[in-house]
Design an enzyme around this catalytic site. Structure first.
Site, PDB file in Angstrom:
ATOM      1  N   GLU A  37       0.822  -1.210   0.000  1.00 39.68           N
ATOM      2  CA  GLU A  37       0.000   0.000   0.000  1.00 39.68           C
ATOM      3  C   GLU A  37       0.860   1.266   0.000  1.00 39.68           C
ATOM      4  OE1 GLU A  37      -3.087   0.431  -0.608  1.00 39.68           O
ATOM      5  OE2 GLU A  37      -3.537  -1.700  -0.739  1.00 39.68           O
ATOM      6  N   CYS A 200     -17.119  -1.102 -21.213  1.00 41.77           N
ATOM      7  CA  CYS A 200     -18.443  -1.457 -20.692  1.00 41.77           C
ATOM      8  C   CYS A 200     -18.959  -2.749 -21.310  1.00 41.77           C
ATOM      9  CB  CYS A 200     -19.425  -0.312 -20.940  1.00 41.77           C
ATOM     10  SG  CYS A 200     -18.891   1.238 -20.176  1.00 41.77           S
ATOM     11  N   CYS A 203     -18.117  -5.474 -19.018  1.00 44.41           N
ATOM     12  CA  CYS A 203     -18.421  -5.234 -17.607  1.00 44.41           C
ATOM     13  C   CYS A 203     -19.536  -6.149 -17.097  1.00 44.41           C
ATOM     14  CB  CYS A 203     -18.816  -3.770 -17.417  1.00 44.41           C
ATOM     15  SG  CYS A 203     -19.225  -3.388 -15.702  1.00 44.41           S
ATOM     16  N   CYS A 209     -25.727  -0.130 -14.716  1.00 41.80           N
ATOM     17  CA  CYS A 209     -24.927   1.099 -14.641  1.00 41.80           C
ATOM     18  C   CYS A 209     -25.699   2.311 -15.149  1.00 41.80           C
ATOM     19  CB  CYS A 209     -23.644   0.905 -15.443  1.00 41.80           C
ATOM     20  SG  CYS A 209     -22.590   2.368 -15.423  1.00 41.80           S
TER      21      CYS A 209
HETATM   22  S1  SF4 Z   1     -19.446   0.231 -14.166  1.00 46.49           S
HETATM   23 FE1  SF4 Z   1     -20.550   1.225 -15.850  1.00 46.49          FE
HETATM   24  S2  SF4 Z   1     -19.050   2.636 -16.744  1.00 46.49           S
HETATM   25 FE2  SF4 Z   1     -17.915   1.178 -15.489  1.00 46.49          FE
HETATM   26  S3  SF4 Z   1     -17.274  -0.408 -16.953  1.00 46.49           S
HETATM   27 FE3  SF4 Z   1     -19.215  -1.073 -15.963  1.00 46.49          FE
HETATM   28  S4  SF4 Z   1     -20.794  -0.375 -17.403  1.00 46.49           S
HETATM   29 FE4  SF4 Z   1     -18.936   0.741 -17.919  1.00 46.49          FE
END
Ligand code: SF4
Length: 289
Positions: A37, A200, A203, A209
């Site tokens: 850290e 995204c 993701c 999101c």
């Molecule tokens: S949290 Fe939202 S902005 Fe971030 S990668 Fe996932 S979909 Fe994209």
């Protein structure tokens, strides 16, 4: 917002995609986590890996580091940058030995009392090393939460009370799961939800999101990274590099010649290194670590 569901999906993604970092290994010690850290405070993982391994091999415990000269810590810090962190880490090791019997404390307040340990670092060590339930708000986690929950491109420049409270609401009740969430959310921010090019499509929580749903509206421009070339920081680094290469004291003129770009800047860098305690002046005209 389905926070528990999102948390579980991020943890499942982490289990499949987490980088294999030595301070995350099952046999990593709290000291290893603490050292990581400190090193990661202003330096990316790729540059920290090898120095961390060397550091832990040389000083595997707080007592080992506390018994070394501070100058040796500065020397071993090498090119990680911001070398005052080496002195703070050395001072933290001494405090751990004198105040905690040589064991890294698990209590966040005790951690925060150590040199070089602020709110974030204390929470990170308590969570990553001891499996406690804390909001670990580094810039990556703050960005992930701002996008998921607020639909904003990124967080405010400085941490707000509302943000801390929001992060608390995301924490699972169970400490072990909360600690998994802390590291998993951070990893999502590093690997996918990056500041400038979020992926995204990959993701695991894209359908939740709000920022993505809103069409990824632009936020305020991120703070500009401070340039390095030509700065006093670079001049200090050049002078320190000379002293790291030798155990002997180095004459002033030889030391200043390591930064020929601007003699006044070189002299200023030398004075600031002395003022910060990063170098010593064993003789009026000589300097050493
Ligand atoms: S949290 Fe939202 S902005 Fe971030 S990668 Fe996932 S979909 Fe994209």
């Amino acid at each position: 917002m389905q926070r528990p569901e999102i948390v579980q999906q991020v943890i499942a993604w982490y289990d499949a995609h987490a980088r294999d970092l030595p301070w995350r290994a099952v046999d990593a010690t709290p000291w290893g986590v603490l050292v990581s850290e400190f090193m990661l405070q202003q330096t990316p993982v790729a540059r920290v890996l090898e120095p961390w391994r060397q550091w832990m091999s040389r000083w595997p415990t707080p007592a080992a580091l506390a018994g070394a000269e501070p100058g040796e810590a500065v020397r071993a810090w090498g090119r990680l940058g911001y070398p005052r962190r080496a002195l703070r880490l050395h001072a933290a090791a001494q405090a751990i030995v004198s105040d905690h019997g040589g064991e890294v404390p698990s209590d966040p307040e005790a951690l925060r009392a150590l040199p070089g340990v602020g709110e974030y670092t204390a929470a990170a060590i308590a969570s990553f090393a001891f499996g406690q339930r804390h909001a670990v708000l580094d810039t990556n986690v703050r960005r992930v939460l701002a996008r998921l929950e607020l639909g904003e491109a990124g967080p405010a420049n400085s941490l707000t009370r509302a943000e801390r409270e929001r992060a608390q609401r995301w924490l699972p009740d169970d400490p072990a799961t909360a600690a998994r969430w802390a590291v998993a959310a951070m990893e999502l921010g590093v690997q996918l939800c990056t500041a400038t090019a979020p992926d995204c499509a990959a993701c695991p929580v894209a359908r939740h999101c709000r920022w993505l749903a809103a069409g990824r509206p632009a936020g305020t421009a991120p703070r500009r990274v401070q340039p390095y070339a030509g700065t006093d920081r670079q001049a200090r680094g050049a002078l320190l590099a000379v002293l790291r290469e030798t155990d002997a004291a180095v004459a002033r003129t030889r030391l200043l010649s390591a930064w020929r770009t601007d003699p006044e800047q070189a002299a200023r860098a030398l004075e600031s290194l002395l003022a910060d305690g990063l170098i010593r002046q064993p003789e009026p005209d000589e300097y050493a670590l």
